[in-house]
Enzyme design. Structure first.
Site, mmCIF file in Angstrom:
data_model
loop_
_atom_site.group_PDB
_atom_site.id
_atom_site.type_symbol
_atom_site.label_atom_id
_atom_site.label_comp_id
_atom_site.label_asym_id
_atom_site.label_seq_id
_atom_site.Cartn_x
_atom_site.Cartn_y
_atom_site.Cartn_z
ATOM 1 N N GLU A 1 64.876 55.697 -19.129
ATOM 2 C CA GLU A 1 66.262 55.961 -19.523
ATOM 3 C C GLU A 1 66.338 56.250 -21.029
ATOM 4 O O GLU A 1 65.693 55.546 -21.815
ATOM 5 C CB GLU A 1 67.148 54.750 -19.192
ATOM 6 C CG GLU A 1 68.624 55.074 -19.321
ATOM 7 C CD GLU A 1 69.518 53.904 -18.910
ATOM 8 O OE1 GLU A 1 70.650 54.151 -18.490
ATOM 9 O OE2 GLU A 1 69.082 52.746 -19.023
ATOM 10 N N GLY B 1 66.687 44.401 -22.792
ATOM 11 C CA GLY B 1 66.764 43.140 -22.068
ATOM 12 C C GLY B 1 66.219 43.291 -20.668
ATOM 13 O O GLY B 1 65.504 42.426 -20.159
ATOM 14 N N MET C 1 65.832 46.687 -17.292
ATOM 15 C CA MET C 1 66.093 48.066 -16.870
ATOM 16 C C MET C 1 66.130 48.127 -15.352
ATOM 17 O O MET C 1 65.250 47.605 -14.672
ATOM 18 C CB MET C 1 65.015 49.015 -17.412
ATOM 19 C CG MET C 1 65.166 50.449 -16.946
ATOM 20 S SD MET C 1 66.743 51.182 -17.478
ATOM 21 C CE MET C 1 66.912 52.503 -16.272
ATOM 22 N N GLU D 1 71.439 43.613 -13.407
ATOM 23 C CA GLU D 1 70.511 44.638 -12.913
ATOM 24 C C GLU D 1 70.635 44.809 -11.403
ATOM 25 O O GLU D 1 70.516 45.929 -10.883
ATOM 26 C CB GLU D 1 69.078 44.287 -13.293
ATOM 27 C CG GLU D 1 68.843 44.082 -14.788
ATOM 28 C CD GLU D 1 69.359 45.222 -15.648
ATOM 29 O OE1 GLU D 1 69.273 46.389 -15.220
ATOM 30 O OE2 GLU D 1 69.862 44.946 -16.754
#
Length: 391
Positions: free
Chosen positions: A44, A178, A180, A213
């Site tokens: 990303e 933190g 993904m 997430e």
């Protein structure tokens, strides 16, 4: 250049690339404790092109089949379920089952001598992984407990069970973020592998990240933004849902207090800076995306969504969310699509709300001023004056 193309074509790209050491592309790290190599991807917003040739934008989804040649003794984790692997202790090829259409930025690949713990929930295989040298710090039981609670609540609220074949969570070294939300292959920073006793607030913060997430598996991965203008909705929704799930499904029932003290305070600070921007920003290209990963996109957006839930009603909000997933599963959407589903469920016109709350920037200032009225038995009279930024 590809001249004389037919209506349907196959392109084969044979390439050699360099590992990255800055946390993007295919990152490679050597564990200083046991000299074991570890690799993982971070794509990303548009870094998949560092690893393979692709059209790297969120509205170009494709099905995927992945085969990976790896050294002996490695675990290889990707988005799909493993359908073939080498014999134990042998070098060979790992093959993963075909995935439904997903964009490039949530494709994930992790490899190395990872320690693994397995479980399952409602027929979905679950795994947690970390480096061998950190295995003693992997509290898999608590991670699985939070994950299962989130899966159950989200399936109920969204009207769809977890939509992918398995769910792995991997704690990776030298991670820039933190966590993904790679489809079924979520990566986390090792900072949340606790090496000593920690406060309950730190455990709550990790649980919040796990649930954030997990929410992306539906909002972002099952239904994906058409372009990065709607990154805020992707992240705001996951931020809102994680706190909602903390309160509704876990022992961390004070989740909104954590949100107020951490997320909302972050938003207030950033919204008063010269760099503030509307929640719904105009992202002109992928270079501009990086500046959007901030307290406005995550925390102010989530605060506004919480206000929207209170305004339209919680039942109506989640009815709209279920309508949204039913209509747009495996596709790409814009903010207008999301608001249209909420309007159908709530009967409210949300265009004016969107203009006021999503398309303006900055915070209002509240001042206490003495009123013109004379003092009464209760003392002097005061009023609250509210001022908006001039622009």
């Amino acid at each position: 250049t590809l001249p004389d193309l037919a209506a349907d074509n196959v392109v084969v790209v044979d390439a050699v690339a360099t590992y990255n050491s800055d946390g993007i592309g295919l990152h490679r790290m050597i564990d200083p404790i046991d000299d074991e190599p570890y690799v993982y991807t971070q794509f990303e917003p548009a870094e998949a092109k560092r690893v393979f040739a692709c059209f790297d934008q969120p509205d170009l989804k494709a099905t995927w089949e992945l085969a990976v040649d790896a050294p002996a003794g490695w675990e290889v984790i990707s988005n799909g379920a493993v359908v073939a692997r080498p014999e134990a202790g042998e070098q060979g090829t790992w093959r993963f089952g075909e995935l439904p259409p997903i964009p490039t930025y949530v494709l994930g690949l992790v490899g190395g001598n990872y320690h693994r713990v397995d479980d399952e929930h409602r027929g979905v295989p679950l795994g947690v992984f970390c480096r061998q040298s950190l295995a003693e710090f992997l509290d898999a039981d608590e991670i699985f407990e939070i994950t299962k609670a989130g899966m159950d609540l989200y399936a109920e609220l969204f009207g769809l069970a977890y939509p992918f074949p398995k769910y792995d969570q991997v704690w990776v070294p030298e991670f820039n973020w933190g966590a993904m939300e790679n489809v079924g292959c979520v990566t986390f920073t090792e900072r949340t592998l606790f090496r000593s006793r920690v406060t309950e607030a730190e455990r709550e913060t990790r649980a919040d990240t796990i649930l954030h997430e997990l929410a992306h598996m539906w909002f972002g991965n099952l239904v994906t933004m058409r372009w990065w203008d709607d990154l805020w909705l992707n992240e705001s929704f996951a931020t809102f849902m994680a706190t909602h799930a903390l309160v509704k499904a876990t022992r961390f029932t004070d989740g909104w207090a954590l949100f107020q003290g951490r997320e909302k305070a972050w938003a207030y600070r950033q919204d008063q800076l010269p760099s503030t921007h509307p929640i719904a920003a105009d992202v002109v290209d992928t270079d501009a995306v990086s500046s959007q990963f901030d307290g406005i996109t995550y925390a102010k957006g989530a605060s506004v969504l919480r206000q929207l839930v209170a305004w339209v009603g919680e039942d109506e909000f989640f009815a709209g969310v279920r309508d949204y997933f039913a209509r747009h599963a495996w596709g790409n959407t814009t903010l207008a699509d999301f608001l249209a589903s909420l309007e159908r469920a709530s009967g409210r016109d949300l265009n004016a709300w969107s203009r006021v709350w999503l398309e303006t920037a900055g915070v209002n200032t509240l001042r206490v001023v003495q009123a013109d009225a004379a003092a009464d038995d209760h003392g002097p009279q005061y009023e609250i004056a509210q001022e908006a930024p001039a622009q």
